[in-house]
Design a protein around this motif. Structure first.
Motif, PDB file in Angstrom:
ATOM      1  N   THR A 170       0.837  -1.198   0.000  1.00 29.33           N
ATOM      2  CA  THR A 170       0.000   0.000   0.000  1.00 29.33           C
ATOM      3  C   THR A 170       0.871   1.248   0.000  1.00 29.33           C
ATOM      4  OG1 THR A 170      -1.630  -1.238   1.293  1.00 29.33           O
ATOM      5  CG2 THR A 170      -1.911   1.138   1.186  1.00 29.33           C
ATOM      6  N   ALA A 171       0.403   2.289  -0.684  1.00 29.19           N
ATOM      7  CA  ALA A 171       1.150   3.549  -0.737  1.00 29.19           C
ATOM      8  C   ALA A 171       0.182   4.722  -0.654  1.00 29.19           C
ATOM      9  CB  ALA A 171       1.975   3.636  -2.019  1.00 29.19           C
ATOM     10  N   LEU A 172       0.756   5.902  -0.373  1.00 25.53           N
ATOM     11  CA  LEU A 172      -0.004   7.147  -0.299  1.00 25.53           C
ATOM     12  C   LEU A 172       0.470   8.090  -1.394  1.00 25.53           C
ATOM     13  CD1 LEU A 172       0.185   7.771   3.573  1.00 25.53           C
ATOM     14  CD2 LEU A 172      -1.649   6.658   2.314  1.00 25.53           C
ATOM     15  N   LEU A 173      -0.470   8.775  -2.027  1.00 26.78           N
ATOM     16  CA  LEU A 173      -0.147   9.823  -3.008  1.00 26.78           C
ATOM     17  C   LEU A 173      -0.720  11.140  -2.493  1.00 26.78           C
ATOM     18  CD1 LEU A 173       0.665  11.129  -5.703  1.00 26.78           C
ATOM     19  CD2 LEU A 173      -1.418  10.147  -6.722  1.00 26.78           C
ATOM     20  N   TYR A 174       0.171  12.107  -2.224  1.00 22.94           N
ATOM     21  CA  TYR A 174      -0.253  13.428  -1.774  1.00 22.94           C
ATOM     22  C   TYR A 174      -0.376  14.343  -2.989  1.00 22.94           C
ATOM     23  CZ  TYR A 174       1.635  11.461   2.563  1.00 22.94           C
ATOM     24  OH  TYR A 174       1.917  10.644   3.626  1.00 22.94           O
ATOM     25  N   THR A 175      -1.559  14.917  -3.199  1.00 20.65           N
ATOM     26  CA  THR A 175      -1.743  15.854  -4.313  1.00 20.65           C
ATOM     27  C   THR A 175      -1.756  17.268  -3.735  1.00 20.65           C
ATOM     28  OG1 THR A 175      -4.161  15.651  -4.188  1.00 20.65           O
ATOM     29  CG2 THR A 175      -3.007  14.150  -5.650  1.00 20.65           C
ATOM     30  N   LYS A 176      -0.681  18.000  -3.963  1.00 25.88           N
ATOM     31  CA  LYS A 176      -0.427  19.252  -3.244  1.00 25.88           C
ATOM     32  C   LYS A 176      -0.844  20.484  -4.051  1.00 25.88           C
ATOM     33  CE  LYS A 176       3.460  17.205  -0.709  1.00 25.88           C
ATOM     34  NZ  LYS A 176       4.877  17.364  -0.314  1.00 25.88           N
ATOM     35  N   ILE A 177      -1.348  21.483  -3.297  1.00 27.29           N
ATOM     36  CA  ILE A 177      -1.684  22.772  -3.918  1.00 27.29           C
ATOM     37  C   ILE A 177      -0.709  23.851  -3.449  1.00 27.29           C
ATOM     38  CG2 ILE A 177      -3.457  24.573  -4.090  1.00 27.29           C
ATOM     39  CD1 ILE A 177      -5.558  22.380  -3.785  1.00 27.29           C
ATOM     40  N   ILE A 232      -2.671  -1.393  -3.450  1.00 24.36           N
ATOM     41  CA  ILE A 232      -3.602  -0.309  -3.129  1.00 24.36           C
ATOM     42  C   ILE A 232      -2.859   1.010  -3.098  1.00 24.36           C
ATOM     43  CG2 ILE A 232      -5.212   0.609  -1.400  1.00 24.36           C
ATOM     44  CD1 ILE A 232      -5.603  -2.287  -0.443  1.00 24.36           C
ATOM     45  N   LEU A 233      -3.476   2.031  -3.707  1.00 24.98           N
ATOM     46  CA  LEU A 233      -2.942   3.400  -3.660  1.00 24.98           C
ATOM     47  C   LEU A 233      -4.031   4.308  -3.101  1.00 24.98           C
ATOM     48  CD1 LEU A 233      -0.741   5.526  -4.406  1.00 24.98           C
ATOM     49  CD2 LEU A 233      -1.945   5.797  -6.590  1.00 24.98           C
ATOM     50  N   PHE A 234      -3.740   4.951  -1.960  1.00 27.95           N
ATOM     51  CA  PHE A 234      -4.639   5.947  -1.413  1.00 27.95           C
ATOM     52  C   PHE A 234      -4.181   7.325  -1.900  1.00 27.95           C
ATOM     53  CE2 PHE A 234      -5.328   2.569   1.746  1.00 27.95           C
ATOM     54  CZ  PHE A 234      -6.709   2.586   1.826  1.00 27.95           C
ATOM     55  N   VAL A 235      -5.126   8.097  -2.419  1.00 27.11           N
ATOM     56  CA  VAL A 235      -4.820   9.449  -2.896  1.00 27.11           C
ATOM     57  C   VAL A 235      -5.385  10.440  -1.884  1.00 27.11           C
ATOM     58  CG1 VAL A 235      -5.067  11.100  -4.775  1.00 27.11           C
ATOM     59  CG2 VAL A 235      -4.932   8.655  -5.286  1.00 27.11           C
ATOM     60  N   LEU A 236      -4.519  11.291  -1.335  1.00 25.75           N
ATOM     61  CA  LEU A 236      -4.914  12.310  -0.368  1.00 25.75           C
ATOM     62  C   LEU A 236      -4.901  13.661  -1.064  1.00 25.75           C
ATOM     63  CD1 LEU A 236      -3.990   9.833   1.310  1.00 25.75           C
ATOM     64  CD2 LEU A 236      -3.213  11.442   3.053  1.00 25.75           C
ATOM     65  N   SER A 237      -5.995  14.382  -0.945  1.00 21.31           N
ATOM     66  CA  SER A 237      -6.165  15.608  -1.721  1.00 21.31           C
ATOM     67  C   SER A 237      -5.879  16.843  -0.906  1.00 21.31           C
ATOM     68  CB  SER A 237      -7.600  15.677  -2.268  1.00 21.31           C
ATOM     69  OG  SER A 237      -7.811  16.888  -2.943  1.00 21.31           O
ATOM     70  N   GLY A 238      -5.284  17.821  -1.568  1.00 22.81           N
ATOM     71  CA  GLY A 238      -5.058  19.136  -0.956  1.00 22.81           C
ATOM     72  C   GLY A 238      -6.263  20.029  -1.063  1.00 22.81           C
ATOM     73  N   SER A 239      -7.319  19.553  -1.735  1.00 25.97           N
ATOM     74  CA  SER A 239      -8.521  20.361  -1.903  1.00 25.97           C
ATOM     75  C   SER A 239      -9.727  19.443  -2.020  1.00 25.97           C
ATOM     76  CB  SER A 239      -8.420  21.229  -3.163  1.00 25.97           C
ATOM     77  OG  SER A 239      -9.636  21.861  -3.466  1.00 25.97           O
ATOM     78  N   LYS A 240     -10.864  19.896  -1.498  1.00 29.33           N
ATOM     79  CA  LYS A 240     -12.096  19.119  -1.641  1.00 29.33           C
ATOM     80  C   LYS A 240     -12.557  19.178  -3.086  1.00 29.33           C
ATOM     81  CE  LYS A 240     -16.893  18.760  -0.029  1.00 29.33           C
ATOM     82  NZ  LYS A 240     -16.883  17.303   0.041  1.00 29.33           N
ATOM     83  N   SER A 241     -12.810  18.004  -3.674  1.00 25.62           N
ATOM     84  CA  SER A 241     -13.317  17.960  -5.050  1.00 25.62           C
ATOM     85  C   SER A 241     -14.715  18.560  -5.080  1.00 25.62           C
ATOM     86  CB  SER A 241     -13.364  16.516  -5.563  1.00 25.62           C
ATOM     87  OG  SER A 241     -12.062  16.006  -5.712  1.00 25.62           O
ATOM     88  N   GLY A 242     -14.886  19.542  -5.954  1.00 28.30           N
ATOM     89  CA  GLY A 242     -16.157  20.251  -6.008  1.00 28.30           C
ATOM     90  C   GLY A 242     -17.267  19.446  -6.635  1.00 28.30           C
ATOM     91  N   CYS A 243     -16.928  18.533  -7.530  1.00 28.84           N
ATOM     92  CA  CYS A 243     -17.958  17.734  -8.204  1.00 28.84           C
ATOM     93  C   CYS A 243     -17.278  16.509  -8.826  1.00 28.84           C
ATOM     94  CB  CYS A 243     -18.655  18.558  -9.289  1.00 28.84           C
ATOM     95  SG  CYS A 243     -17.548  19.082 -10.622  1.00 28.84           S
ATOM     96  N   SER A 244     -18.078  15.673  -9.471  1.00 31.16           N
ATOM     97  CA  SER A 244     -17.543  14.433 -10.026  1.00 31.16           C
ATOM     98  C   SER A 244     -16.658  14.656 -11.247  1.00 31.16           C
ATOM     99  CB  SER A 244     -18.691  13.487 -10.401  1.00 31.16           C
ATOM    100  OG  SER A 244     -19.540  14.099 -11.354  1.00 31.16           O
TER     101      SER A 244
END
Length: 542
Positions: A170-177, A232-244
């Protein structure tokens, strides 16, 4: 079965429908009244009893429960029928309890007198834990009713099972703003909760990736993780996704094989997305995951972690009744446990899934041919579904598209996997690809069945399945009727990327020429059996 209120003088041989406690003795529901019982009941002033007289076609409660319990119990489970005629289903190994709330809901709609309650799906359990209880409220049930229940359950894998926990990379992906202190603290909060909740489910967090919050960078990092053979890859977001259609879900749509969960109906946590690319499951955590308690989100993630493959029909998230506690089976019933099959199939027999293609419009027939009522009252497509369920193919997948909602009215009581193809207008190949991506890896091959072939019987499909050789890697199996190729077609899993059905110009279709060296033909003499309903005149024949 004749259920009524009977005069006590006419009740000899009747099955009681209620418990009667007379001093120190209890006559339980299902007890058959003997002449001696009648005398005792009259002594206590009982003039009438409510019960039933059994016919040759009736089955007693214990026999029926044993048959049904054996059908719903899967890998690493066992069951016992207690004194109160309640079936207790227990874990036969340590692991996680796996079932589908949607399938349990369907089960509880099969018969008014039949009830199944379970602990919450994906709970961790120990050997001996009671994971489910099965009850039949009536003392008798007809043989036909039991047959219907068993038939309804025959189009899918076992309803209840225990999965042993396995280690997954398992790994984590940080998506940074901004990549500032606050954002990094946000990521830490998310990761800390994730590790604390899911480490006991075998997740081995061994790697981290980072990307700026742009589609190209995110896509590149996800592909890196897939190439690293992560489970498994967990993606952690720097921002709340506004829509699909925001950055993260749009990035997934560019590359994934299956987008299993595109919408999660929970305020504040709606930006949960789940997909799969090759062997890697990709889970985009909601932005607020670290700050909000949600057992529902955790259950969905557990389901994703424990599933062999992700398919959209697994995430309907329809609630069902659950047991409120875990407990151990009483010692007096341990010796009565009946272990479910191990799930290991014969080395000689092939496991073949069925993919029924029922998404098309059928414009040549002048109307929606798949919904045309046949002589027995069923719509045409349902005959293909019932034939597949009755055959040795398992599991069964139905690919719907046009008139999906109308088809669901008929499929709702069948325990099969229904997959909606929103791109059905783009051609049958989209349905084939969708179905084959959902077939579990334990299957040696998949049988593609057009839903407009109502005259095939289960025995015909079984002959086709028997022609498939488990030990050979590349194979096609199809019918040959008077020198002409016909559907259905079984494709070995090594050939899924090439899979197609037999078109009218099959002799010109390159894919069938290319694989002719390892094509097995099953001869079928009756041309009516392989009838494809294409034109108005064909509809009249059925």
């Amino acid at each position: 079965m004749q259920i009524a209120e009977y005069d006590i003088n006419s009740a000899e041989g009747a099955y009681l429908f209620a418990d009667y406690k007379l001093d120190n003795k209890t006559y339980k529901q299902g007890h058959v009244l003997s002449p001696e019982d009648i005398i005792i009941f009259k002594m206590y002033g009982i003039k009438r009893v409510y019960g039933a007289f059994a016919s040759e076609d009736d089955m007693d409660k214990q026999t029926a429960l044993g048959i049904i319990a054996a059908k719903i119990c899967g890998t690493n489970t066992a069951y016992a029928i207690a004194e109160d005629d309640e079936v207790k289903i227990v874990a036969n190994a340590d692991g996680a309890f796996v079932s589908s709330q949607e399938r349990i809901r369907k089960f509880n709609n099969l018969h008014l007198d039949l009830i199944l309650n379970t602990i919450p799906p994906f709970s961790k359990v120990s050997k001996g834990d009671v994971v489910a209880k099965l009850e039949l409220s009536a003392p008798l049930i007809t043989q036909d009713a039991v047959n219907d229940i068993v038939f309804s359950l025959s189009g899918n894998t076992s309803l209840l099972k225990i999965e042993k926990i396995r280690t997954q990379k398992t790994a984590l992906l940080y998506t940074k703003i901004l990549d500032d202190v606050a954002e990094n603290q946000h990521f830490t909060t998310q990761a800390t909760k994730l590790v604390s909740v899911f480490s006991e489910y075998g997740l081995e967090f061994s790697k981290e990736y980072s990307a700026l919050y742009y589609q190209k960078e995110i896509v590149d990092r996800i592909l890196d993780a897939v190439d690293d053979n992560l489970d498994i890859l967990f993606v952690l977001s720097g921002s709340k996704s506004g829509c699909s259609n925001d950055v993260l879900p749009s990035s997934l749509r560019q590359i994934v094989d299956v987008f299993a969960l595109e919408h999660f109906p929970q305020v504040g946590l709606s930006d949960l997305f789940i997909a799969q690319k090759r062997q890697t499951k990709i889970i985009i955590l909601p932005y607020n995951y670290g700050y909000m308690a949600s057992e529902c989100i955790d259950d969905i993630i557990k389901q994703s972690v424990l599933s062999e493959k992700l398919i959209s029909s697994d995430f309907k998230n329809i609630s069902s009744c659950s047991l409120t506690e875990k407990n151990k089976l009483s010692k007096q019933y341990i010796s009565q446990l009946i272990a479910a099959p191990s799930g290991v199939t014969s080395n000689k027999k092939a496991d073949i899934a069925a993919v029924i293609l029922a998404a098309g419009i059928g414009s040549r027939s002048g109307r929606n041919k798949l919904m045309v009522e046949t002589k027995d009252g069923d719509p045409l497509f349902l005959k293909s579904v019932k034939t597949a369920i009755s055959s040795n193919a398992c599991p069964v997948f139905i690919i719907t598209g046009y008139h999906h909602e109308e088809m669901m009215k008929y499929l709702d009581k069948l325990d099969v996997n229904v997959i909606h193809n929103p791109a059905y207008r783009s051609g049958i190949k989209t349905s084939i690809d969708l179905g084959l991506k959902s077939v579990p890896d334990f299957c040696d091959g998949a049988m593609l069945i057009p839903a407009d072939m109502p005259n095939l019987e289960a025995s015909d499909l079984n002959k086709l399945i028997s022609s498939f050789k488990k030990t050979e890697e590349n194979q096609l199996c199809m019918f040959n009727c008077k020198g002409v190729k016909h559907n259905p077609v079984i494709w070995s899993k090594s050939l899924y990327s090439k899979a197609d059905i037999v078109p009218e110009n099959s002799h010109l279709r390159a894919v069938f020429v290319e694989h002719s060296d390892y094509t097995n033909f099953v001869n079928i003499k009756d041309t009516n059996k392989v009838l494809d309903v294409n034109y108005p005149s064909d509809i009249e024949k059925v």
